[in-house]
Design a protein around this motif. Structure first.
Motif, short mmCIF file in Angstrom:
data_model
loop_
_atom_site.label_atom_id
_atom_site.label_comp_id
_atom_site.label_asym_id
_atom_site.label_seq_id
_atom_site.Cartn_x
_atom_site.Cartn_y
_atom_site.Cartn_z
N ASP A 185 0.81 -1.22 0.00
CA ASP A 185 0.00 0.00 0.00
C ASP A 185 0.84 1.27 0.00
O ASP A 185 0.29 2.37 -0.06
N ASP A 186 2.15 1.12 0.07
CA ASP A 186 3.05 2.28 0.14
C ASP A 186 3.49 2.67 -1.27
O ASP A 186 4.16 1.89 -1.95
N LEU A 187 3.12 3.87 -1.70
CA LEU A 187 3.46 4.33 -3.05
C LEU A 187 4.84 4.97 -3.13
O LEU A 187 5.32 5.24 -4.23
N ALA A 188 5.47 5.23 -1.98
CA ALA A 188 6.75 5.95 -2.00
C ALA A 188 7.83 5.24 -2.81
O ALA A 188 8.64 5.90 -3.47
N THR B 271 -7.48 18.19 -14.60
CA THR B 271 -8.26 17.11 -13.99
C THR B 271 -7.43 16.33 -12.99
O THR B 271 -7.91 15.98 -11.90
N ASP B 272 -6.18 16.05 -13.32
CA ASP B 272 -5.28 15.37 -12.38
C ASP B 272 -5.18 16.14 -11.06
O ASP B 272 -5.27 15.56 -9.98
N ALA B 273 -4.99 17.45 -11.17
CA ALA B 273 -4.85 18.27 -9.97
C ALA B 273 -6.15 18.31 -9.17
O ALA B 273 -6.12 18.27 -7.93
N ASP B 274 -7.28 18.38 -9.88
CA ASP B 274 -8.56 18.42 -9.17
C ASP B 274 -8.80 17.11 -8.40
O ASP B 274 -9.29 17.13 -7.26
N ARG B 275 -8.47 15.98 -9.01
CA ARG B 275 -8.67 14.70 -8.33
C ARG B 275 -7.74 14.58 -7.12
O ARG B 275 -8.14 14.06 -6.07
N ALA B 276 -6.52 15.07 -7.26
CA ALA B 276 -5.59 15.04 -6.13
C ALA B 276 -6.08 15.95 -5.01
O ALA B 276 -5.98 15.61 -3.82
N SER B 277 -6.62 17.12 -5.37
CA SER B 277 -7.15 18.05 -4.35
C SER B 277 -8.29 17.40 -3.57
O SER B 277 -8.37 17.54 -2.34
N TYR B 278 -9.14 16.67 -4.26
CA TYR B 278 -10.27 16.01 -3.60
C TYR B 278 -9.78 14.92 -2.66
O TYR B 278 -10.25 14.80 -1.52
N ALA B 279 -8.80 14.12 -3.10
CA ALA B 279 -8.31 13.01 -2.28
C ALA B 279 -7.58 13.50 -1.04
O ALA B 279 -7.70 12.92 0.04
N LEU B 280 -6.83 14.60 -1.17
CA LEU B 280 -5.99 15.08 -0.08
C LEU B 280 -6.64 16.21 0.71
O LEU B 280 -6.06 16.68 1.70
N THR B 281 -7.82 16.65 0.26
CA THR B 281 -8.52 17.80 0.88
C THR B 281 -7.57 18.97 1.04
O THR B 281 -7.51 19.62 2.10
N ALA C 194 2.85 15.39 7.04
CA ALA C 194 1.52 14.79 7.22
C ALA C 194 0.86 14.52 5.86
O ALA C 194 0.28 13.45 5.64
N LEU C 195 0.96 15.47 4.94
CA LEU C 195 0.38 15.29 3.61
C LEU C 195 1.11 14.20 2.83
O LEU C 195 0.49 13.41 2.09
N HIS C 196 2.42 14.13 3.01
CA HIS C 196 3.19 13.09 2.34
C HIS C 196 2.78 11.71 2.85
O HIS C 196 2.60 10.76 2.06
N ALA C 197 2.62 11.58 4.18
CA ALA C 197 2.20 10.31 4.75
C ALA C 197 0.83 9.90 4.24
O ALA C 197 0.56 8.73 3.96
N MET C 198 -0.06 10.87 4.08
CA MET C 198 -1.41 10.60 3.57
C MET C 198 -1.37 10.20 2.10
O MET C 198 -2.03 9.25 1.67
N ALA C 199 -0.57 10.92 1.32
CA ALA C 199 -0.55 10.71 -0.13
C ALA C 199 0.11 9.40 -0.51
O ALA C 199 -0.24 8.81 -1.54
N ARG C 200 1.05 8.94 0.27
CA ARG C 200 1.76 7.71 -0.09
C ARG C 200 0.95 6.46 0.20
O ARG C 200 1.32 5.36 -0.23
N ASP C 201 -0.16 6.60 0.92
CA ASP C 201 -1.04 5.47 1.23
C ASP C 201 -1.98 5.22 0.05
O ASP C 201 -2.79 6.08 -0.31
N ARG C 202 -1.90 4.07 -0.56
CA ARG C 202 -2.72 3.73 -1.72
C ARG C 202 -4.22 3.92 -1.44
O ARG C 202 -5.00 4.32 -2.32
N HIS C 203 -4.64 3.67 -0.20
CA HIS C 203 -6.07 3.76 0.14
C HIS C 203 -6.60 5.19 0.03
O HIS C 203 -7.81 5.38 -0.15
N THR C 204 -5.72 6.17 0.15
CA THR C 204 -6.14 7.57 0.03
C THR C 204 -6.80 7.81 -1.32
O THR C 204 -7.73 8.62 -1.43
N TRP C 205 -6.34 7.12 -2.35
CA TRP C 205 -6.77 7.39 -3.72
C TRP C 205 -7.93 6.50 -4.17
O TRP C 205 -8.49 6.73 -5.24
N LEU C 206 -8.31 5.53 -3.34
CA LEU C 206 -9.35 4.59 -3.74
C LEU C 206 -10.74 5.19 -3.63
O LEU C 206 -11.70 4.69 -4.20
N ARG C 207 -10.88 6.31 -2.88
CA ARG C 207 -12.21 6.86 -2.66
C ARG C 207 -12.63 7.83 -3.77
O ARG C 207 -13.72 8.38 -3.74
N LEU C 208 -11.76 8.05 -4.75
CA LEU C 208 -12.09 8.99 -5.83
C LEU C 208 -13.18 8.42 -6.75
O LEU C 208 -13.24 7.22 -6.98
#
Length: 267
Positions: free
Chosen positions: A82-85, A194-204, A253-267
């Motif tokens: 689950d670690d994208l790093a 669109t890429d940036a918008d989806r990332a903004s939504y996932a990371l709030t 904190a944002l890096h830890a959130m973004a590197r978790d694969r599950h963060t992106w599954l809710r899009l």
């Protein structure tokens, strides 16, 4: 002889020298970036420093490992799958080419290889920003088979970077169209946004779109760009000069959130 040996490694974006016993267990490690020797056993202090002496080029701090921050604890709890790093630039394309390299002889070069070369060139440029407090995640998978080529997080904010192969070709940008050489113009800037918008939504959090051109001969931006940067790969270091947006704790904190694969599954 004190029975210790030094093993170099690269971990979490930092160069480290591990001091190990003959059975492979670690007793200390030296972080080059922070000039700190972290001791797991105070009893071996002198032996550790003697072993590391040929590698130390200046004053160092010696002591037990620092207490991990909440962001570091979150990172350590991630399952490796689950670690994208660890993703390399163009990871998805590397895997695709390994599975299906295509016919050995083609009339035209495989476009996947050009795309991979672009992501690798851009990714290498972004990785060089690590020492300035920035983190880059590569090939971030999104639901539906899409992905963000590079996600950059640092003091200047968050940036979603899409790489485009343009080696030795002229690039014309007329929002939202992008023309590379003699190829047909494409509304590529819509995808970048669109890429940036989806990332903004996932990371709030606000994520800024960037189109990064790998090796263009010339770049002409013919219309004003709205909330978007178009940069050559040689100009990406300019992002590292941005600051005043995120504190170091927020970056981690944002890096830890973004590197978790599950963060992106809710899009």
């Amino acid at each position: 002889m004190n029975g210790l040996r030094v093993v170099p490694a690269w971990r979490h974006g930092q160069g480290r020298l591990y001091v190990c016993l003959t059975d492979g267990r670690n007793v200390a490690w030296y972080d080059r970036d922070t000039a700190r020797v972290n001791l797991l056993s105070e009893d071996r202090r002198e032996d550790v420093l003697d072993t590391l002496a040929p590698f130390l080029t200046g004053p160092v701090t010696v002591g037990p490992p620092p207490v991990p921050t909440p962001a570091e604890l979150a990172r350590l709890t991630l399952h490796p799958d689950d670690d994208l790093a660890p993703n390399r630039p163009g990871e998805a394309l590397v895997v695709a080419l390994d599975r299906d390299p295509g016919p050995p002889h083609r009339l035209r070069p495989d476009p996947r290889r050009r795309a991979l070369a672009a992501e690798q060139a851009v990714g290498d440029a972004l990785d060089r920003m690590e020492g300035a407090g920035w983190h880059t995640l590569h090939s971030v998978p999104l639901p539906g088979g899409a992905r963000i080529h590079h996600l950059v997080i640092g003091p200047g904010g968050l940036f979603s970077v899409r790489a485009l192969h343009a080696r030795k070709q002229r690039v014309l940008v007329t929002d939202p169209m992008v023309t590379v050489g003699r190829r047909e113009a494409r509304p590529l800037l819509r995808q970048v946004r669109t890429d940036a918008d989806r990332a903004s939504y996932a990371l709030t959090a606000e994520v800024h779109p960037v189109l990064a051109l790998a090796g263009p001969a010339a770049l002409d931006v013919l219309s004003p760009l709205r909330d978007l940067r178009v940069l050559q790969d040689t100009e990406l270091s300019s992002l590292a000069r941005l600051g005043g947006v995120l504190k170091p704790a927020d970056v981690e904190a944002l890096h830890a959130m973004a590197r978790d694969r599950h963060t992106w599954l809710r899009l």
